[in-house]
Design a protein around this motif. Structure first.
Motif, short mmCIF file in Angstrom:
data_model
loop_
_atom_site.label_atom_id
_atom_site.label_comp_id
_atom_site.label_asym_id
_atom_site.label_seq_id
_atom_site.Cartn_x
_atom_site.Cartn_y
_atom_site.Cartn_z
N THR A 18 25.84 -63.61 27.35
CA THR A 18 25.35 -62.57 26.45
C THR A 18 25.36 -61.20 27.12
O THR A 18 25.77 -60.20 26.52
CB THR A 18 23.93 -62.90 25.96
OG1 THR A 18 23.93 -64.18 25.35
CG2 THR A 18 23.44 -61.86 24.97
N ILE A 19 24.91 -61.15 28.37
CA ILE A 19 24.92 -59.87 29.10
C ILE A 19 26.35 -59.37 29.28
O ILE A 19 26.65 -58.19 29.09
CB ILE A 19 24.21 -60.01 30.46
CG1 ILE A 19 22.71 -60.27 30.24
CG2 ILE A 19 24.39 -58.74 31.30
CD1 ILE A 19 21.95 -60.56 31.51
N LYS A 20 27.25 -60.27 29.62
CA LYS A 20 28.65 -59.89 29.81
C LYS A 20 29.27 -59.37 28.51
O LYS A 20 29.94 -58.34 28.49
CB LYS A 20 29.46 -61.09 30.32
CG LYS A 20 29.24 -61.41 31.78
CD LYS A 20 29.86 -62.76 32.14
CE LYS A 20 31.34 -62.79 31.87
NZ LYS A 20 31.93 -64.11 32.17
N SER A 21 29.02 -60.08 27.41
CA SER A 21 29.61 -59.66 26.13
C SER A 21 29.03 -58.33 25.67
O SER A 21 29.73 -57.51 25.08
CB SER A 21 29.38 -60.73 25.06
OG SER A 21 28.00 -60.90 24.79
N ASP A 48 23.04 -50.88 29.07
CA ASP A 48 22.03 -50.19 28.29
C ASP A 48 20.70 -50.94 28.44
O ASP A 48 20.60 -52.12 28.11
CB ASP A 48 22.44 -50.15 26.83
CG ASP A 48 21.43 -49.42 25.96
OD1 ASP A 48 21.49 -48.19 25.94
OD2 ASP A 48 20.59 -50.10 25.35
N GLU A 49 19.66 -50.25 28.93
CA GLU A 49 18.39 -50.91 29.23
C GLU A 49 17.71 -51.46 27.97
O GLU A 49 17.12 -52.55 28.00
CB GLU A 49 17.46 -49.95 29.97
CG GLU A 49 17.93 -49.63 31.38
CD GLU A 49 16.92 -48.80 32.15
OE1 GLU A 49 15.75 -48.73 31.71
OE2 GLU A 49 17.29 -48.25 33.19
N LYS A 50 17.77 -50.71 26.89
CA LYS A 50 17.13 -51.17 25.66
C LYS A 50 17.77 -52.46 25.17
O LYS A 50 17.09 -53.41 24.76
CB LYS A 50 17.23 -50.08 24.58
CG LYS A 50 16.51 -50.44 23.30
CD LYS A 50 16.59 -49.30 22.29
CE LYS A 50 15.88 -49.68 20.98
NZ LYS A 50 15.96 -48.60 19.98
N LYS A 51 19.11 -52.49 25.20
CA LYS A 51 19.83 -53.68 24.76
C LYS A 51 19.53 -54.85 25.70
O LYS A 51 19.35 -55.99 25.27
CB LYS A 51 21.34 -53.40 24.73
CG LYS A 51 22.16 -54.54 24.14
CD LYS A 51 21.82 -54.77 22.67
CE LYS A 51 22.70 -55.85 22.07
NZ LYS A 51 22.33 -56.14 20.67
N LEU A 52 19.47 -54.56 27.00
CA LEU A 52 19.18 -55.60 27.98
C LEU A 52 17.78 -56.17 27.76
O LEU A 52 17.57 -57.38 27.88
CB LEU A 52 19.31 -55.04 29.40
CG LEU A 52 19.26 -56.06 30.55
CD1 LEU A 52 20.34 -57.10 30.41
CD2 LEU A 52 19.39 -55.34 31.89
N ASP A 53 16.83 -55.31 27.44
CA ASP A 53 15.47 -55.77 27.16
C ASP A 53 15.44 -56.75 25.99
O ASP A 53 14.73 -57.76 26.02
CB ASP A 53 14.55 -54.59 26.85
CG ASP A 53 14.09 -53.87 28.11
OD1 ASP A 53 14.12 -54.49 29.18
OD2 ASP A 53 13.70 -52.69 28.00
N GLU A 54 16.22 -56.46 24.96
CA GLU A 54 16.28 -57.34 23.79
C GLU A 54 16.84 -58.71 24.18
O GLU A 54 16.33 -59.75 23.76
CB GLU A 54 17.15 -56.71 22.70
CG GLU A 54 16.56 -55.46 22.08
CD GLU A 54 17.51 -54.80 21.10
OE1 GLU A 54 18.59 -55.38 20.86
OE2 GLU A 54 17.19 -53.71 20.58
N SER A 82 15.63 -56.05 37.99
CA SER A 82 15.77 -55.33 39.26
C SER A 82 17.23 -55.19 39.67
O SER A 82 17.63 -54.16 40.23
CB SER A 82 14.99 -56.07 40.35
OG SER A 82 15.16 -55.47 41.61
N GLU A 83 18.01 -56.21 39.38
CA GLU A 83 19.41 -56.21 39.77
C GLU A 83 20.31 -55.44 38.82
O GLU A 83 21.34 -54.90 39.23
CB GLU A 83 19.93 -57.66 39.89
CG GLU A 83 19.41 -58.41 41.10
CD GLU A 83 19.85 -57.78 42.41
OE1 GLU A 83 21.03 -57.40 42.52
OE2 GLU A 83 19.01 -57.66 43.32
N LEU A 84 19.92 -55.36 37.54
CA LEU A 84 20.84 -54.83 36.53
C LEU A 84 20.43 -53.49 35.93
O LEU A 84 21.29 -52.76 35.42
CB LEU A 84 21.01 -55.85 35.39
CG LEU A 84 21.56 -57.23 35.78
CD1 LEU A 84 21.72 -58.08 34.53
CD2 LEU A 84 22.87 -57.13 36.52
N TYR A 85 19.16 -53.16 35.95
CA TYR A 85 18.72 -51.92 35.31
C TYR A 85 19.33 -50.68 35.95
O TYR A 85 19.20 -50.45 37.15
CB TYR A 85 17.20 -51.81 35.38
CG TYR A 85 16.46 -52.33 34.16
CD1 TYR A 85 17.09 -53.15 33.24
CD2 TYR A 85 15.13 -51.99 33.94
CE1 TYR A 85 16.42 -53.64 32.13
CE2 TYR A 85 14.43 -52.47 32.83
CZ TYR A 85 15.09 -53.30 31.94
OH TYR A 85 14.42 -53.78 30.85
#
Length: 324
Positions: A18-21, A48-54, A82-85
């Protein structure tokens, strides 16, 4: 062990995909923010942090549904953030970056024992090495003791079994059947006898005969049964075991976690054996128990036969979860 891992493995595979897509979708949009555009052009991506949070909110729910304890979930989610933001990640390394974040987090939670059971026995300077087995009813504790006895016998260690479950009807008979099949001495008293006295006699016998190990069965008890818990504490005081193994049922999920915490608080367990790992379980119990008790998992029970006992390997467990 595959069935133990399948469901939780799918959760980790899904979050990676999901993160990759999501990153690929951002690249296609060529969003107008200058730093992201430059990153895309140069072969990097900034998520995108907002999208990653979702995405991580959904991942958190799915882990909780897989019997992963909240404290473990919080740690994993925090490590991913911590690794991706706001970090510039090479697109070709996105998959490995996500998996490495998960791998590191899981290794912090679940570890191999510092020493194997056999190494502890070898280092014991005075025979016998005494192991007590604790847990609630129905986890397969008696069968697990027979499996451990066979494992030790196959590796050249002599042992005697203490039938200190004098509470459950048929417990002594069940253990006697196993001991006769294995050709291992069983020390027993009459039904209703003092279980601590049985353990004492088993240890005394082992010392007199120069036997390497004593395996003490105890009555399965709910962690909420004060009288039986006090009885177990007495067995531990009298026997003074060198090691205490908690036997938990992988099928019970977070209930096994609560039980392990209670038993650890009562008598101080040294390690865990998870039974019924061959069933189609969610898999979160392994992570949860390891984190909550701080104690390693030593073995997985994978069937009813005497050889159906597998030494737990944390590295293999983690790679199985993160693998394709």
């Amino acid at each position: 062990m595959n069935l133990l891992f399948n469901k939780i493995k799918n959760k980790f595979r899904k979050i990676t995909e999901t993160i990759k897509s999501t990153a690929e979708e951002e690249e296609e949009k060529k969003v107008g923010v200058i730093d992201k555009a430059k990153a895309f052009i140069s072969g990097y991506v900034i998520l995108d942090e907002k999208k990653l949070d979702e995405i991580l909110d959904d991942f958190e729910i799915s882990l909780l549904e897989s019997d992963v304890a909240l404290s473990v979930v919080d740690k994993i989610i925090g490590d991913i953030k911590s690794e991706l933001y706001s970090k510039k990640i090479r697109k070709s390394e996105l998959d490995s970056t996500i998996k490495n974040a998960l791998r590191k987090s899981l290794h912090d939670v679940i570890k191999n024992p510092e020493k194997s059971l056999e190494e502890m026995i070898e280092e014991n300077t005075e025979k016998p090495f005494v192991i007590a087995f604790v847990g609630i009813n129905g986890t397969g504790k008696t069968t697990t003791i027979a499996k451990i006895a066979k494992r030790l016998k196959d590796r050249g260690y002599s042992c005697v079994i203490s039938a200190s479950d004098t509470f459950r009807a048929g417990a002594v008979e069940q253990l006697e059947t196993h001991s006769k099949k294995l050709g291992i001495k069983l020390i027993k008293h009459s039904k209703g006898a003092d279980p601590a006295a049985v353990a004492f006699d088993a240890i005394k016998h082992a010392r007199a005969k120069g036997i390497d190990t004593v395996l003490i069965d105890t009555a399965g008890r709910m962690e909420t049964n004060t009288n039986l818990m006090d009885e177990m504490k007495k067995i531990i005081r009298v026997a003074k075991p060198d090691f205490i193994l908690f036997v938990g049922d992988a099928l019970t999920g977070n209930s096994a976690l609560e039980q392990a915490e209670k038993f650890n608080s009562a008598v101080g367990i040294g390690g865990v054996i998870l039974t019924k790992a061959d069933a189609d379980v969610k898999g979160g119990a392994a992570l949860s128990i390891a984190e909550a008790t701080g104690r390693p998992i030593f073995f997985l029970g994978t069937g009813q036969e005497s050889d159906d006992l597998e030494a737990f390997d944390a590295g293999k467990f983690i790679e199985e979860i993160l693998g394709d």
